[in-house]
Enzyme design. Sequence first.
Site, PDB file in Angstrom:
ATOM      1  NE  ARG A 106      -5.907 -43.082  12.938  1.00 31.70           N
ATOM      2  CZ  ARG A 106      -4.753 -43.689  12.755  1.00 31.70           C
ATOM      3  NH1 ARG A 106      -3.697 -43.013  12.373  1.00 31.70           N
ATOM      4  NH2 ARG A 106      -4.628 -44.982  12.959  1.00 31.70           N
ATOM      5  CB  ALA A 120     -15.416 -53.534  10.427  1.00 31.05           C
ATOM      6  CG  ASN A 177     -11.736 -63.618   5.533  1.00 29.38           C
ATOM      7  OD1 ASN A 177     -12.174 -64.764   5.529  1.00 29.38           O
ATOM      8  ND2 ASN A 177     -10.985 -63.145   6.515  1.00 29.38           N
ATOM      9  N   GLY A 230     -14.251 -56.023   7.559  1.00 31.19           N
ATOM     10  CA  GLY A 230     -15.413 -56.861   7.309  1.00 31.19           C
ATOM     11  C   GLY A 230     -16.697 -56.060   7.149  1.00 31.19           C
ATOM     12  CG  HIS A 238     -30.862 -51.367 -10.448  1.00 31.73           C
ATOM     13  ND1 HIS A 238     -31.028 -52.257 -11.475  1.00 31.73           N
ATOM     14  CD2 HIS A 238     -30.053 -51.975  -9.552  1.00 31.73           C
ATOM     15  CE1 HIS A 238     -30.373 -53.370 -11.203  1.00 31.73           C
ATOM     16  NE2 HIS A 238     -29.761 -53.225 -10.048  1.00 31.73           N
ATOM     17  CE  LYS A 294     -19.919 -37.941   6.291  1.00 23.84           C
ATOM     18  NZ  LYS A 294     -20.709 -37.086   7.130  1.00 23.84           N
TER      19      LYS A 294
END
Length: 183
Positions: free
Chosen positions: A181, A158, A83, A140, A113, A178
């Site tokens: 489920r 998201a 997207n 998103g 870096h 994390k």
Amino acid sequence: MNEKEKMINGETYSPMDEELINDRKTAKTICMKYNALLPDQEEEKYDMLFELLGKIGDEAVIEPNFFCDYGYNIEFGGFVYINHNSVFLDCAKIKIGADTFIGPNCGFYTAIHPIEYEKRIQGLESAKPIIIGHGVWIGGNVTVLPGVTIGDRAVIGAGSVVTKDIPSDVVAVGNPCKVIREI
């Protein structure tokens, strides 16, 4: 070994090398042209993606605006939908499996870096690849950091920041991301 070979091999390299600077200019020029295309210029879009990316799947869709550093380090294993407003800092490989959907405003960052100030101001960096399995859904505003692998059919919520590997067939969310489920 030149700086481009060092970069691709995951070794410390100078991004200010002339060849790498020219490669980034080429990729950014193609991205700018791609982002300026009209929605109905589908053939032109595909041709530009083919020119820019290392390997693209059939009917891959990348909505503008799309930005990358090199392009040749990005590979799609089949159909991928990305997207709007994605950023791929592809100093190392970014491989995305077939049938993967990526939400808007996502970033995939392979560059590393140095933490130590003295090394960082020398302008050197390294990179680690990002691997996304097939059938993955990334919501998103997700950020995926260097060296991460996301397993097949995983769902990343998201706003997540993926700092470590995520196994297949799970829902994972948060900062740091994390598993919450299994699917």
